[in-house]
Scaffold this active site. Structure first.
Site, PDB file in Angstrom:
ATOM      1  N   CYS A 114      13.583   6.716  -4.439  1.00 25.77           N
ATOM      2  CA  CYS A 114      12.987   7.758  -4.921  1.00 25.77           C
ATOM      3  C   CYS A 114      13.534   9.222  -4.543  1.00 25.77           C
ATOM      4  O   CYS A 114      13.238  10.262  -5.077  1.00 25.77           O
ATOM      5  CB  CYS A 114      11.437   7.927  -4.799  1.00 25.77           C
ATOM      6  SG  CYS A 114      10.537   6.469  -5.575  1.00 25.77           S
ATOM      7  N   HIS A 250       8.922  15.318  -5.679  1.00 25.61           N
ATOM      8  CA  HIS A 250       8.777  14.041  -6.259  1.00 25.61           C
ATOM      9  C   HIS A 250       7.439  13.575  -6.625  1.00 25.61           C
ATOM     10  O   HIS A 250       6.422  13.883  -5.841  1.00 25.61           O
ATOM     11  CB  HIS A 250       9.580  12.948  -5.310  1.00 25.61           C
ATOM     12  CG  HIS A 250       9.336  11.450  -5.576  1.00 25.61           C
ATOM     13  ND1 HIS A 250       9.453  10.933  -6.704  1.00 25.61           N
ATOM     14  CD2 HIS A 250       8.571  10.638  -4.901  1.00 25.61           C
ATOM     15  CE1 HIS A 250       9.248   9.766  -6.976  1.00 25.61           C
ATOM     16  NE2 HIS A 250       8.636   9.375  -5.715  1.00 25.61           N
ATOM     17  N   ASN A 280       5.214   7.719 -11.720  1.00 25.63           N
ATOM     18  CA  ASN A 280       6.363   7.815 -10.716  1.00 25.63           C
ATOM     19  C   ASN A 280       7.605   7.271 -11.185  1.00 25.63           C
ATOM     20  O   ASN A 280       7.563   6.162 -11.379  1.00 25.63           O
ATOM     21  CB  ASN A 280       6.208   7.190  -9.407  1.00 25.63           C
ATOM     22  CG  ASN A 280       7.150   7.064  -8.132  1.00 25.63           C
ATOM     23  OD1 ASN A 280       8.170   7.519  -8.630  1.00 25.63           O
ATOM     24  ND2 ASN A 280       6.936   6.977  -7.089  1.00 25.63           N
TER      25      ASN A 280
HETATM   26  O1  UT7 Z   1       7.617   6.944  -4.580  1.00 27.26           O
HETATM   27  C1  UT7 Z   1       7.817   6.184  -3.509  1.00 27.26           C
HETATM   28  C2  UT7 Z   1       6.830   6.417  -2.585  1.00 27.26           C
HETATM   29  N1  UT7 Z   1       5.821   5.764  -2.844  1.00 27.26           N
HETATM   30  C3  UT7 Z   1       4.562   6.443  -2.507  1.00 27.26           C
HETATM   31  O2  UT7 Z   1       4.430   7.588  -1.922  1.00 27.26           O
HETATM   32  C4  UT7 Z   1       3.142   5.739  -2.887  1.00 27.26           C
HETATM   33  C5  UT7 Z   1       2.388   6.000  -1.566  1.00 27.26           C
HETATM   34  N2  UT7 Z   1       1.185   5.337  -1.615  1.00 27.26           N
HETATM   35  C6  UT7 Z   1       0.057   5.584  -2.380  1.00 27.26           C
HETATM   36  O3  UT7 Z   1       0.286   6.602  -3.454  1.00 27.26           O
HETATM   37  C7  UT7 Z   1      -1.091   4.953  -2.335  1.00 27.26           C
HETATM   38  O4  UT7 Z   1      -1.414   4.297  -1.017  1.00 27.26           O
HETATM   39  C8  UT7 Z   1      -1.691   4.179  -3.367  1.00 27.26           C
HETATM   40  C9  UT7 Z   1      -1.994   4.875  -4.714  1.00 27.26           C
HETATM   41  C10 UT7 Z   1      -0.587   3.086  -3.796  1.00 27.26           C
HETATM   42  C11 UT7 Z   1      -3.200   3.316  -3.273  1.00 27.26           C
HETATM   43  O5  UT7 Z   1      -3.804   4.225  -2.643  1.00 27.26           O
HETATM   44  P1  UT7 Z   1      -4.738   4.112  -1.588  1.00 27.26           P
HETATM   45  O6  UT7 Z   1      -5.950   4.795  -1.506  1.00 27.26           O
HETATM   46  O7  UT7 Z   1      -4.083   4.120  -0.456  1.00 27.26           O
HETATM   47  O8  UT7 Z   1      -5.434   2.603  -1.671  1.00 27.26           O
HETATM   48  P2  UT7 Z   1      -5.297   1.181  -0.736  1.00 27.26           P
HETATM   49  O9  UT7 Z   1      -3.721   0.806  -1.112  1.00 27.26           O
HETATM   50  O10 UT7 Z   1      -5.839   1.550   0.699  1.00 27.26           O
HETATM   51  O11 UT7 Z   1      -6.380   0.387  -1.284  1.00 27.26           O
HETATM   52  C12 UT7 Z   1      -7.801   0.701  -1.590  1.00 27.26           C
HETATM   53  C13 UT7 Z   1      -8.381  -0.311  -2.410  1.00 27.26           C
HETATM   54  C14 UT7 Z   1      -8.288  -1.734  -1.899  1.00 27.26           C
HETATM   55  O12 UT7 Z   1      -9.072  -2.397  -2.151  1.00 27.26           O
HETATM   56  P3  UT7 Z   1     -10.069  -2.792  -0.963  1.00 27.26           P
HETATM   57  O13 UT7 Z   1      -9.341  -3.821   0.161  1.00 27.26           O
HETATM   58  O14 UT7 Z   1     -10.692  -1.854  -0.323  1.00 27.26           O
HETATM   59  O15 UT7 Z   1     -11.238  -3.694  -1.498  1.00 27.26           O
HETATM   60  C15 UT7 Z   1      -7.009  -2.039  -2.905  1.00 27.26           C
HETATM   61  O16 UT7 Z   1      -7.089  -3.577  -3.434  1.00 27.26           O
HETATM   62  O17 UT7 Z   1      -7.879  -0.048  -3.833  1.00 27.26           O
HETATM   63  C16 UT7 Z   1      -7.594  -1.595  -4.179  1.00 27.26           C
HETATM   64  N3  UT7 Z   1      -6.649  -1.277  -5.440  1.00 27.26           N
HETATM   65  C17 UT7 Z   1      -6.899  -1.125  -6.658  1.00 27.26           C
HETATM   66  N4  UT7 Z   1      -8.144  -0.821  -7.102  1.00 27.26           N
HETATM   67  C18 UT7 Z   1      -8.102  -0.768  -8.491  1.00 27.26           C
HETATM   68  C19 UT7 Z   1      -5.413  -1.133  -4.948  1.00 27.26           C
HETATM   69  N5  UT7 Z   1      -4.759  -0.904  -6.166  1.00 27.26           N
HETATM   70  C20 UT7 Z   1      -5.487  -0.584  -7.348  1.00 27.26           C
HETATM   71  C21 UT7 Z   1      -5.785  -0.528  -8.625  1.00 27.26           C
HETATM   72  N6  UT7 Z   1      -6.942  -0.610  -9.230  1.00 27.26           N
HETATM   73  N7  UT7 Z   1      -4.802  -0.279  -9.479  1.00 27.26           N
END
Ligand code: UT7
Length: 323
Positions: A114, A250, A280
């Protein structure tokens, strides 16, 4: 003679097919609400079955050449930033060169995921100001949909396909005036490979593999590292980040973008955000957003623009340019 690397045109290309959050919620356990609230994404574009990264790149490059009023005979350097090349080799840039009918100069790919477009632009700038090349196409192009695990809701909802391109020209300082790339800053921390990678490759599995990401760990790194890069290029240029006209980040997550805006005291209305409609698009997201800003009249000749990226590697970086 002192030369400057000036962006003289940009172009964008998005595949036709739109995949909405609602469509995705029919395939994996997610919802439109979760994706919008956590990322800002509403929909993304997906390349057609026969559409390759080079095809996206060529469409963006042609648009950039039209904007810069140049033709293939004027281009002597092509750099394609991509993580999703057409073939293992040769470089997608070589395929792009042939499809565009560019018969001279050099063409190669850059792989910094990225952050790829920042790496590509910084590299092109060095070649141009040295006088080795005169006019470059710097392209970010991705068919990221091809390396997604469509059963992994934590990653498949985040990414989309697309391409963006700059024509960057070596122009003598007297003619360029204030315009041109002013500063750039590139970083890598390879100890963090495990946070974001593809679980396959030529010399490991012999398969292409799929994106794996510890999203919340990447998220925690992002704001800090992006802000550091932006502060560093600002210092190199002798300005404060608040002096920029436009922030073209980005597009990984709207919450990351807003976190950087807050940390550096920028104004939300300085941000060019395309994440809602594109997701993204990895190396393509920065030139796609830049082109959006130019197309809708926000980014004008002479404006001071900050671009930044962060991604697998981890890699991160920023560049400051006067449009
Ligand atoms: O471009 C390259 C660089 N990439 C990035 O910068 C991405 C950086 N990361 C992010 O943008 C975020 O971490 C995400 C959008 C990927 C995830 O958001 P988050 O607020 O960090 O969520 P999390 O990974 O801590 O997950 C929270 C909950 C989890 O459930 P539990 O364990 O709390 O029950 C996940 O399983 O959200 C759940 N979850 C989803 N739920 C519904 C993860 N993905 C999804 C989904 N739909 N698509």
């Amino acid at each position: 003679m002192t030369l400057k690397a000036v962006v003289t045109g940009c172009g964008a290309y998005l595949p036709e097919h739109v995949l909405t959050n609602v469509d995705l919620a029919k395939k994996v356990d997610t919802s439109d609400e979760w994706i919008r609230e956590r990322t800002g994404i509403r929909e993304r574009r997906i390349a057609g079955p026969g559409e390759r990264t080079s095809d996206l790149a060529v469409n963006a490059a042609r648009a950039a050449m039209r904007a810069a009023d140049v033709n293939p005979a004027d281009i002597d350097l092509i750099i394609v930033a991509t993580t999703t090349p057409d073939l293992t080799f040769p470089a997608t840039a070589a395929i792009v060169q042939a499809k565009l009918g560019v018969l001279q100069g050099a063409a190669f790919d850059i792989q910094a995921v990225c952050t790829g477009f920042i790496y590509a632009l910084a590299t092109a700038e060095k070649f141009l100001v040295s006088g080795q090349h005169r006019r470059a196409l710097v392209i970010g192009a991705e068919t990221f949909s091809r390396i997604l695990d469509w059963s992994d809701r934590a990653t498949c909802v985040l990414f989309g396909d697309g391409a963006g391109a700059f024509v960057v020209e070596a122009i003598p300082e007297e003619a360029a005036g204030e315009r041109g790339v002013i500063a750039s800053y590139l970083r890598t921390d390879g100890s963090l490979v495990d946070l974001l990678y593809v679980d396959g490759g030529v010399s490991s599995t012999g398969q292409v593999g799929h994106v794996r990401m510890q999203g919340n760990k990447v998220f925690r790194e992002a704001i800090e590292r992006i802000s550091e890069a932006m502060t560093t290029v600002s210092r190199q240029a002798g300005i404060s980040p608040t002096e920029i006209d436009w922030f073209v980040p980005h597009q990984a997550n709207e919450r990351i973008i807003q976190g950087v805006v807050k940390k550096l005291d920028l104004r939300p209305d300085q941000v060019v955000s395309t994440i809602a409609g594109q997701g993204n698009t990895s190396a393509a997201s920065i030139p796609l957003a830049y082109c959006q800003g130019v197309a809708d009249g926000r980014i004008k000749k002479g404006d001071l623009v900050m671009i930044e990226g962060m991604g697998g590697g981890l890699t991160w970086g920023a560049a400051l340019l006067r449009a």
